[in-house]
Scaffold this active site. Structure first.
Site, PDB file in Angstrom:
ATOM      1  N   GLU A  64       1.014  -1.185  -0.059  1.00  0.00           N
ATOM      2  CA  GLU A  64       0.147  -0.086  -0.141  1.00  0.00           C
ATOM      3  C   GLU A  64       0.783   1.346   0.057  1.00  0.00           C
ATOM      4  OE1 GLU A  64      -4.056  -0.854   2.495  1.00  0.00           O
ATOM      5  OE2 GLU A  64      -2.134  -1.273   3.594  1.00  0.00           O
ATOM      6  N   ASP A  84     -13.042  -3.760  -2.489  1.00  0.00           N
ATOM      7  CA  ASP A  84     -13.988  -4.870  -2.258  1.00  0.00           C
ATOM      8  C   ASP A  84     -15.249  -4.369  -1.858  1.00  0.00           C
ATOM      9  OD1 ASP A  84     -14.050  -5.600   0.736  1.00  0.00           O
ATOM     10  OD2 ASP A  84     -12.190  -5.482   0.109  1.00  0.00           O
TER      11      ASP A  84
END
Length: 219
Positions: free
Chosen positions: A11, A184
């Site tokens: 990330e 998601d």
């Protein structure tokens, strides 16, 4: 200086690759990268996954760098189909949904013992849609958790770090911001499969939006 609290190396990679004059060290077991980011002094602390890691990383930032702002950045799960996979959102407030003193204090789920309300407010810049976030030490497809998050807490997004970051910042009196990119969506199949499939898209979003994010900050 601005400090980024980011859970995982992957990330943090788009942020680190955009930094200049980079110096790296390990402090208290946390990878810390310092340099400049679009003309601003910046540090990235890769804290690890979960609330305890996030709290440790944030306290390290507060003690070591005395930052003007702390920014929690990363991917997160969407709880509504109004959100877009790969889309970026800023967090207006955050609650820890796995913290519960209801039986003891009679307070709403997520209300810290030192607080009167369960949601902690964050700084927002108004550049991206503002959403409510719920933080907990769980990554799952639990229907029970989904009902709690959406029906009881009215959260839009879930993650595993931001609530702890905000709690430390509250006590340290450091402005806190958070930007989340949706990996998601609940109800669209396995969150694990979606997460793995969509990571590259999320990182592309972060790469394209990072300069814009930094320009909104005060540090």
């Amino acid at each position: 200086m601005i400090c980024f609290i980011i859970a995982m190396d992957k990330e943090a990679a788009p942020v680190i690759s955009a930094m200049k004059a980079v110096k790296e060290q390990v402090i208290c077991g946390k990878r810390v990268i310092c340099g400049t980011l679009y003309g601003k002094d910046a540090a990235v602390i890769i804290c690890g996954v979960g609330k305890a890691n996030a709290a440790c990383g944030t306290q390290l930032a507060a003690d070591k760098f005395n930052p003007e702002e702390i920014i929690n950045l990363g991917v997160a799960g969407g709880l509504s189909h109004e959100l877009k996979v790969g889309g970026i959102y800023e967090i207006s407030s955050v609650v820890q949904y796995d913290f519960d003193l209801t039986q003891l204090n009679g307070t709403a789920i997520g209300t810290l013992d030192e607080c009167a309300e369960n949601y902690l407010p964050l700084q927002i810049c108004g550049v991206y849609p503002a959403k409510k976030l719920a933080t907990g030490d769980r990554f799952n497809d639990s229907k029970k958790d989904f009902e709690l998050l959406t029906t009881v807490l009215n959260a839009d997004i879930r993650d595993m770090e931001c609530g702890a970051v905000a709690q430390v910042c509250m006590h340290a009196k450091i402005p806190c911001r958070s930007f989340k990119i949706i990996s998601d969506l609940a109800g669209s199949g396995s969150t694990t499969e979606q997460y793995l499939k969509n990571l590259s898209l999320c990182f592309k979003t972060l790469e394209s939006e990072l300069k814009n994010i930094v320009e909104t900050l005060n540090g």
